[in-house]
Scaffold this motif. Sequence first.
Motif, PDB file in Angstrom:
ATOM      1  N   THR A 128       0.833  -1.204   0.000  1.00  0.00           N
ATOM      2  CA  THR A 128       0.000   0.000   0.000  1.00  0.00           C
ATOM      3  C   THR A 128       0.866   1.252   0.000  1.00  0.00           C
ATOM      4  OG1 THR A 128      -1.735  -1.170   1.210  1.00  0.00           O
ATOM      5  CG2 THR A 128      -1.830   1.233   1.214  1.00  0.00           C
ATOM      6  N   MET A 129       1.957   1.197   0.725  1.00  0.00           N
ATOM      7  CA  MET A 129       2.865   2.345   0.795  1.00  0.00           C
ATOM      8  C   MET A 129       3.334   2.742  -0.602  1.00  0.00           C
ATOM      9  SD  MET A 129       6.475   2.676   2.888  1.00  0.00           S
ATOM     10  CE  MET A 129       7.403   1.585   1.790  1.00  0.00           C
ATOM     11  N   ILE A 130       3.812   1.780  -1.387  1.00  0.00           N
ATOM     12  CA  ILE A 130       4.320   2.080  -2.726  1.00  0.00           C
ATOM     13  C   ILE A 130       3.194   2.532  -3.654  1.00  0.00           C
ATOM     14  CG2 ILE A 130       5.526   1.159  -4.723  1.00  0.00           C
ATOM     15  CD1 ILE A 130       7.280   1.528  -2.256  1.00  0.00           C
ATOM     16  N   VAL A 131       2.078   1.792  -3.624  1.00  0.00           N
ATOM     17  CA  VAL A 131       0.964   2.093  -4.523  1.00  0.00           C
ATOM     18  C   VAL A 131       0.402   3.487  -4.271  1.00  0.00           C
ATOM     19  CG1 VAL A 131      -1.405   1.458  -5.125  1.00  0.00           C
ATOM     20  CG2 VAL A 131       0.335  -0.322  -4.880  1.00  0.00           C
ATOM     21  N   GLU A 132       0.241   3.851  -3.002  1.00  0.00           N
ATOM     22  CA  GLU A 132      -0.345   5.146  -2.668  1.00  0.00           C
ATOM     23  C   GLU A 132       0.645   6.291  -2.840  1.00  0.00           C
ATOM     24  OE1 GLU A 132      -3.428   5.943  -1.790  1.00  0.00           O
ATOM     25  OE2 GLU A 132      -4.172   3.884  -1.920  1.00  0.00           O
ATOM     26  N   ARG A 133       1.929   6.010  -2.646  1.00  0.00           N
ATOM     27  CA  ARG A 133       2.895   7.107  -2.656  1.00  0.00           C
ATOM     28  C   ARG A 133       3.356   7.504  -4.054  1.00  0.00           C
ATOM     29  NH1 ARG A 133       6.825   6.053   2.651  1.00  0.00           N
ATOM     30  NH2 ARG A 133       5.218   6.634   4.196  1.00  0.00           N
ATOM     31  N   VAL A 134       3.302   6.588  -5.011  1.00  0.00           N
ATOM     32  CA  VAL A 134       3.769   6.943  -6.355  1.00  0.00           C
ATOM     33  C   VAL A 134       3.001   8.133  -6.925  1.00  0.00           C
ATOM     34  CG1 VAL A 134       3.892   6.162  -8.748  1.00  0.00           C
ATOM     35  CG2 VAL A 134       4.757   4.698  -6.919  1.00  0.00           C
ATOM     36  N   PRO A 135       1.663   8.088  -7.002  1.00  0.00           N
ATOM     37  CA  PRO A 135       0.955   9.262  -7.557  1.00  0.00           C
ATOM     38  C   PRO A 135       1.097  10.511  -6.697  1.00  0.00           C
ATOM     39  CG  PRO A 135      -0.613   7.669  -6.670  1.00  0.00           C
ATOM     40  CD  PRO A 135       0.724   7.004  -6.662  1.00  0.00           C
ATOM     41  N   MET A 136       1.129  10.344  -5.364  1.00  0.00           N
ATOM     42  CA  MET A 136       1.264  11.517  -4.495  1.00  0.00           C
ATOM     43  C   MET A 136       2.629  12.181  -4.675  1.00  0.00           C
ATOM     44  SD  MET A 136      -0.034  13.609  -2.404  1.00  0.00           S
ATOM     45  CE  MET A 136      -1.554  12.772  -1.914  1.00  0.00           C
ATOM     46  N   ALA A 137       3.691  11.373  -4.742  1.00  0.00           N
ATOM     47  CA  ALA A 137       5.033  11.929  -4.920  1.00  0.00           C
ATOM     48  C   ALA A 137       5.149  12.663  -6.251  1.00  0.00           C
ATOM     49  CB  ALA A 137       6.078  10.822  -4.826  1.00  0.00           C
ATOM     50  N   LEU A 138       4.570  12.094  -7.303  1.00  0.00           N
ATOM     51  CA  LEU A 138       4.608  12.744  -8.614  1.00  0.00           C
ATOM     52  C   LEU A 138       3.774  14.025  -8.618  1.00  0.00           C
ATOM     53  CD1 LEU A 138       4.325   9.612 -10.936  1.00  0.00           C
ATOM     54  CD2 LEU A 138       6.376  10.953 -10.400  1.00  0.00           C
ATOM     55  N   PHE A 139       2.658  14.011  -7.893  1.00  0.00           N
ATOM     56  CA  PHE A 139       1.815  15.205  -7.799  1.00  0.00           C
ATOM     57  C   PHE A 139       2.570  16.343  -7.109  1.00  0.00           C
ATOM     58  CE2 PHE A 139      -1.155  17.810  -5.331  1.00  0.00           C
ATOM     59  CZ  PHE A 139      -2.014  18.245  -6.323  1.00  0.00           C
ATOM     60  N   VAL A 140       3.209  16.041  -5.975  1.00  0.00           N
ATOM     61  CA  VAL A 140       3.962  17.060  -5.241  1.00  0.00           C
ATOM     62  C   VAL A 140       5.115  17.599  -6.084  1.00  0.00           C
ATOM     63  CG1 VAL A 140       5.438  17.474  -3.228  1.00  0.00           C
ATOM     64  CG2 VAL A 140       3.324  16.148  -2.981  1.00  0.00           C
ATOM     65  N   ALA A 141       5.834  16.684  -6.750  1.00  0.00           N
ATOM     66  CA  ALA A 141       6.980  17.106  -7.553  1.00  0.00           C
ATOM     67  C   ALA A 141       6.551  17.937  -8.751  1.00  0.00           C
ATOM     68  CB  ALA A 141       7.769  15.887  -8.024  1.00  0.00           C
ATOM     69  N   GLY A 142       5.392  17.605  -9.338  1.00  0.00           N
ATOM     70  CA  GLY A 142       4.966  18.283 -10.549  1.00  0.00           C
ATOM     71  C   GLY A 142       4.301  19.622 -10.321  1.00  0.00           C
ATOM     72  N   LEU A 143       3.453  19.723  -9.296  1.00  0.00           N
ATOM     73  CA  LEU A 143       2.698  20.952  -9.071  1.00  0.00           C
ATOM     74  C   LEU A 143       3.294  21.849  -7.978  1.00  0.00           C
ATOM     75  CD1 LEU A 143      -1.010  19.755  -9.413  1.00  0.00           C
ATOM     76  CD2 LEU A 143       0.466  20.817 -11.124  1.00  0.00           C
ATOM     77  N   GLY A 144       4.087  21.268  -7.087  1.00  0.00           N
ATOM     78  CA  GLY A 144       4.668  22.047  -6.003  1.00  0.00           C
ATOM     79  C   GLY A 144       5.462  23.256  -6.432  1.00  0.00           C
ATOM     80  N   PRO A 145       6.226  23.176  -7.558  1.00  0.00           N
ATOM     81  CA  PRO A 145       7.029  24.340  -7.956  1.00  0.00           C
ATOM     82  C   PRO A 145       6.233  25.616  -8.172  1.00  0.00           C
ATOM     83  CG  PRO A 145       7.812  22.390  -9.094  1.00  0.00           C
ATOM     84  CD  PRO A 145       6.568  21.984  -8.352  1.00  0.00           C
ATOM     85  N   PHE A 146       4.939  25.518  -8.517  1.00  0.00           N
ATOM     86  CA  PHE A 146       4.149  26.729  -8.728  1.00  0.00           C
ATOM     87  C   PHE A 146       4.094  27.573  -7.445  1.00  0.00           C
ATOM     88  CE2 PHE A 146       2.543  24.071 -12.180  1.00  0.00           C
ATOM     89  CZ  PHE A 146       2.540  24.976 -13.223  1.00  0.00           C
ATOM     90  N   GLY A 147       4.018  26.911  -6.297  1.00  0.00           N
ATOM     91  CA  GLY A 147       3.929  27.637  -5.045  1.00  0.00           C
ATOM     92  C   GLY A 147       5.250  28.188  -4.545  1.00  0.00           C
ATOM     93  N   PHE A 148       6.372  27.711  -5.130  1.00  0.00           N
ATOM     94  CA  PHE A 148       7.677  28.104  -4.611  1.00  0.00           C
ATOM     95  C   PHE A 148       8.523  28.851  -5.640  1.00  0.00           C
ATOM     96  CE2 PHE A 148       6.280  24.744  -1.832  1.00  0.00           C
ATOM     97  CZ  PHE A 148       6.597  25.247  -0.585  1.00  0.00           C
ATOM     98  N   MET A 149       7.909  29.170  -6.787  1.00  0.00           N
ATOM     99  CA  MET A 149       8.656  29.907  -7.793  1.00  0.00           C
ATOM    100  C   MET A 149       8.992  31.311  -7.312  1.00  0.00           C
ATOM    101  SD  MET A 149      10.087  29.792 -10.745  1.00  0.00           S
ATOM    102  CE  MET A 149       9.381  28.464 -11.736  1.00  0.00           C
ATOM    103  N   CYS A 150       8.072  31.968  -6.602  1.00  0.00           N
ATOM    104  CA  CYS A 150       8.327  33.331  -6.122  1.00  0.00           C
ATOM    105  C   CYS A 150       9.553  33.395  -5.212  1.00  0.00           C
ATOM    106  CB  CYS A 150       7.093  33.885  -5.421  1.00  0.00           C
ATOM    107  SG  CYS A 150       7.363  35.492  -4.625  1.00  0.00           S
ATOM    108  N   PRO A 151       9.622  32.614  -4.106  1.00  0.00           N
ATOM    109  CA  PRO A 151      10.832  32.702  -3.277  1.00  0.00           C
ATOM    110  C   PRO A 151      12.093  32.265  -3.999  1.00  0.00           C
ATOM    111  CG  PRO A 151       9.326  31.016  -2.448  1.00  0.00           C
ATOM    112  CD  PRO A 151       8.573  31.801  -3.471  1.00  0.00           C
TER     113      PRO A 151
END
Length: 392
Positions: A186-209
Motif C-alpha cells: 500500500t505504501m508504494i501504490v499510494e505514494r507513487v501518484p502523491m510523490a509525482l503530484f507534489v513534484a509536478g505541481l509544487g514548484p508553482f507555489g515556490f517559484m516566487c521565493p
Amino acid sequence: MTVSLHAPSGPVAPAERALGPDLARGFMLLFIALANSHYFLSAPVVLGGYPQDGSALDSAVTWLIATFVDGRAFPMFGLLFGYGVAQIVRRQAERKPSAVRLLLWRRAAVLVVVGLLDALLFFVGDILAMYGVLLFVGAWLVRVRDRWLLTIALGFMVLVSMPSPDSMSISPNGPDASMLPPDVITMIVERVPMALFVAGLGPFGFMCPFLIGLWAGRRRILEQPERHRTLLRVTAVAGIGIAVLGAQPVSLMLAGVVAPPDQSTLDLLGPLHDSSGVLGGFGYAAVLALIAARLGARRGPVVDAIAATGQRSMTCYLMQSPVWALIFTPFLLDLSGPLGVTSMALLATATWVLTVVAADQMRRAGRRGPFEQLVRRVTYGRTGPSGRRLPA
C-alpha cells in the motif's frame, strides 16, 4: 596534463563559505522538522494537520507553530535554494549559458531521483524532487534581467494569494494511506501518484521565493550583510510582522480560540496565511543574515554546529525522514495517535538537535555530508580541494 587557469570553478571550499546562508539553512531545518511532523498526527477531528482534541498546552503549541513555522519555513527554503543557484551561476560566469544550464540540470536530476526515493521509502511529503523540477525550469531564468525576474516573482505571488480551498493550512483531512500506509505494498501504490503530484505541481507555489533568492544571490545580500543592513532590517521587520499578523485568523482557529468560519471565508484565509508566510520566510533569512553579521568572527561552538548543519542541509534534511517513518508508520512504531502536538514538537526539536550534532561531527572530521558529495560529484564531476577539475 596541467589544469587550465581558466577551468570552471567547482564547489566552494568550506573555509570560503559565508556564515549567513549556512546559518539560515541550518536553523531552517528546525522549522522544517516542526512543519512536517505534525501532519502525521491522527485524531477524530484534524484541522490544518492539528488534532483538535488536545490540551491547553497543545493549543498554545499549535498557535506558535501555525504562526511562526507553517507556511514560513518552506518559503525560506525556496529563497535559500534560489540564492544557492545564483552562487553557482556566478562561479560559472566564464561558461556558456547552455553549459551552465546543463550543469544545473544535472544537479536537478539528482534532487529529483533522491527526492522521489525518499518520498517512496520514508516521507511522501519530501520536497527535494519538487525543487529538482523547479530547477529544471528555473535554469532557463538564471540570466533573465532583474526587472523580469521580479515581475515573474510578483506574478507567482499573486497566484498563491488567490482564494482557494486547497491550502494545507486549513485542510480538514488527517493523514491518509500515503502518509500512514498499513503495509509496504500500500505504501508504494499510494505514494507513487502523491510523490509525482507534489513534484509536478509544487514548484508553482515556490517559484516566487526561488526567483527572489536568485535576485538576492546576484547581489550577495546574505553573504555581505554589512553592505545591505537597511534592506535586511526592513525585510526582517516588515516580513516577519506581516507574517505574524497574516497568520492570526488561521492560527487562532487551529488553536481553538475562534470557531472555523464558513467555507468561502476559509478559502480566503488559507491563501492569506500562505502568502504572508512567503514574506515571513524572507524576513527570517534577513534576521539570520543580520545575526551572522553581528557575530562576525566571534563564532561559538553552537553557531559553528548550526552552520555545519546548513553546509550539509540536504543530508540533514534527509536524516529526518527515517525518524518520521520509524515513529509514525503503522507497521512500525505507529505513534501517530498516541502523540500530541506538544510531544510531536519535542520529537521534531530532538530530531533536529541530533542532526546538528551529526553535522558538527562531520565538520570536525573534515567531511562533507554524503548527499552533498553525491550532488557535487554529479554536478561538477571529479574535483580537487580547490574546486578545479582534476585531469583525467
